[in-house]
Scaffold this active site. Structure first.
Site, PDB file in Angstrom:
ATOM      1  N   GLY A  66     -26.185  89.029  70.255  1.00  0.00           N
ATOM      2  CA  GLY A  66     -25.952  88.378  68.982  1.00  0.00           C
ATOM      3  C   GLY A  66     -24.487  88.314  68.611  1.00  0.00           C
ATOM      4  CG  ASP A  67     -23.382  85.868  65.335  1.00  0.00           C
ATOM      5  OD1 ASP A  67     -22.929  85.011  66.111  1.00  0.00           O
ATOM      6  OD2 ASP A  67     -24.249  85.610  64.476  1.00  0.00           O
ATOM      7  CB  THR A  69     -23.075  91.401  71.698  1.00  0.00           C
ATOM      8  OG1 THR A  69     -24.115  92.293  71.304  1.00  0.00           O
ATOM      9  CG2 THR A  69     -22.699  91.691  73.139  1.00  0.00           C
ATOM     10  CG  HIS A  71     -16.686  91.133  66.272  1.00  0.00           C
ATOM     11  ND1 HIS A  71     -15.771  90.386  65.560  1.00  0.00           N
ATOM     12  CD2 HIS A  71     -16.287  92.428  66.133  1.00  0.00           C
ATOM     13  CE1 HIS A  71     -14.873  91.190  65.013  1.00  0.00           C
ATOM     14  NE2 HIS A  71     -15.165  92.440  65.348  1.00  0.00           N
ATOM     15  CB  THR A  93     -30.464  88.577  63.492  1.00  0.00           C
ATOM     16  OG1 THR A  93     -30.881  89.875  63.924  1.00  0.00           O
ATOM     17  CG2 THR A  93     -31.296  88.171  62.286  1.00  0.00           C
ATOM     18  CG  ASP A 215      -9.479  72.917  62.300  1.00  0.00           C
ATOM     19  OD1 ASP A 215      -9.346  74.095  62.661  1.00  0.00           O
ATOM     20  OD2 ASP A 215     -10.009  72.595  61.215  1.00  0.00           O
ATOM     21  CD  GLU A 273     -20.835  94.308  64.339  1.00  0.00           C
ATOM     22  OE1 GLU A 273     -20.764  95.549  64.405  1.00  0.00           O
ATOM     23  OE2 GLU A 273     -21.917  93.679  64.368  1.00  0.00           O
TER      24      GLU A 273
END
Length: 298
Positions: A66-67, A69, A71, A93, A215, A273
């Protein structure tokens, strides 16, 4: 076709779940990779360490998780002089960063999409000496993350994030802040300050441009009032073109860097986190890492 690839996966998942996830992706991955090495994490920090130590040894670094990991892996890879291409296999999640990369959320389809070999260099945010791919936030967003019920999260997944946010929004305490940015200085009181690099939060799209990930600019939202109407407004806005600053509870700033101070040190949430604090010097590292991406939708 990739020569060498490392696949990092979360060792805290149960054996049956781990077997199911790996079984869904190995077939498609083997079709596009000559040499695939599986590496299992055992405790927090392992993914970052593995990426830092072995990132330059491989052509492709795959993250099954997930986010959080993702990170960890970004923090291991961003300091490298020659980081590999990165591919995300969404196993968490919300999987917000993978959504911004147009990666299918079903693991088998995600693996197939990654093996098409489409790549894009994307921006990475830096806050003091740490990195973030999706967002940096203080106030309401941090309180919501802290208040998530672990049992509820395990039962209903992404819905727990919204339930926690709604509960927290009703009682959010304002804080005083000062923000120095490309256009000058902004200060006052707010209940949340959100610095976005990605385009999703809690699986919901944010009102940012399609090129927000590359951008070279960070999108900062200053939210001064709490309550359910505020949350409805946040997710109702589709893009900056629809946003009326005179009628909104939000203030948007686009900047390449910012210095954030608060009247008291505050916990900061980076990609879900929570370990950082204010004050913070935040900047964008343009096209810092290259990711495999899915097929963009019109």
């Amino acid at each position: 076709m990739f020569g060498k690839a490392i696949l990092i996966h979360n060792g805290s998942a149960g054996q049956a779940e781990t077997g199911s996830r790996l079984g869904a992706v190995i077939g498609p991955l083997e079709a596009g990779i000559e040499e695939l090495t599986l590496v299992q994490t055992k405790e927090p920090g392992d993914a970052e360490r593995i990426c830092r130590e072995r990132g330059e040894e491989t052509d492709l670094l795959l993250v099954l998780g997930g986010d959080g990991t993702v990170h960890e892996c970004v923090n291991g890879l961003a300091p490298l002089a020659d980081p590999p291409v990165v591919g995300i296999l969404p196993g968490g999640t919300c999987n917000d960063f993978s959504r911004a990369l147009y990666i299918p959320q079903e693991l088998g389809r995600a693996a197939e999409a990654l093996m098409q070999g489409r790549t894009r260099p994307v921006d990475i945010g830096r806050a003091n000496d740490r990195y973030f791919s999706n967002f940096f936030g203080i106030g309401l967003i941090t309180d919501a993350s802290v208040n998530i019920n672990p049992q509820l999260k395990g039962t209903i997944g992404k819905l727990s994030y919204f339930i926690s946010t709604l509960q927290t929004a009703a009682s959010a305490d304002p804080f005083r802040f000062t923000l120095e940015h490309d256009s000058g200085r902004t200060d006052g009181e707010a209940v949340m300050l959100f610095v976005a690099n990605g385009r999703f939060l809690g699986t919901r799209p944010l009102p940012l441009a399609a090129d927000a990930l590359y951008d070279g600019v960070l999108d900062v939202a200053i939210i001064r009032e709490a309550g359910l109407p505020l949350l409805k407004e946040l997710f109702k806005i589709k893009n900056f073109g629809e946003w009326d600053s005179e009628k909104s509870s939000f203030e948007f700033i686009r900047t390449t860097s910012l210095k954030l101070t608060t009247d008291q040190p505050m916990q900061a949430d980076m990609d879900g986190e929570i370990y950082a604090h204010t004050p913070a010097s935040i900047s964008v590292l343009g096209k810092k890492l290259t990711f495999l991406v899915g097929e963009e939708q019109p």
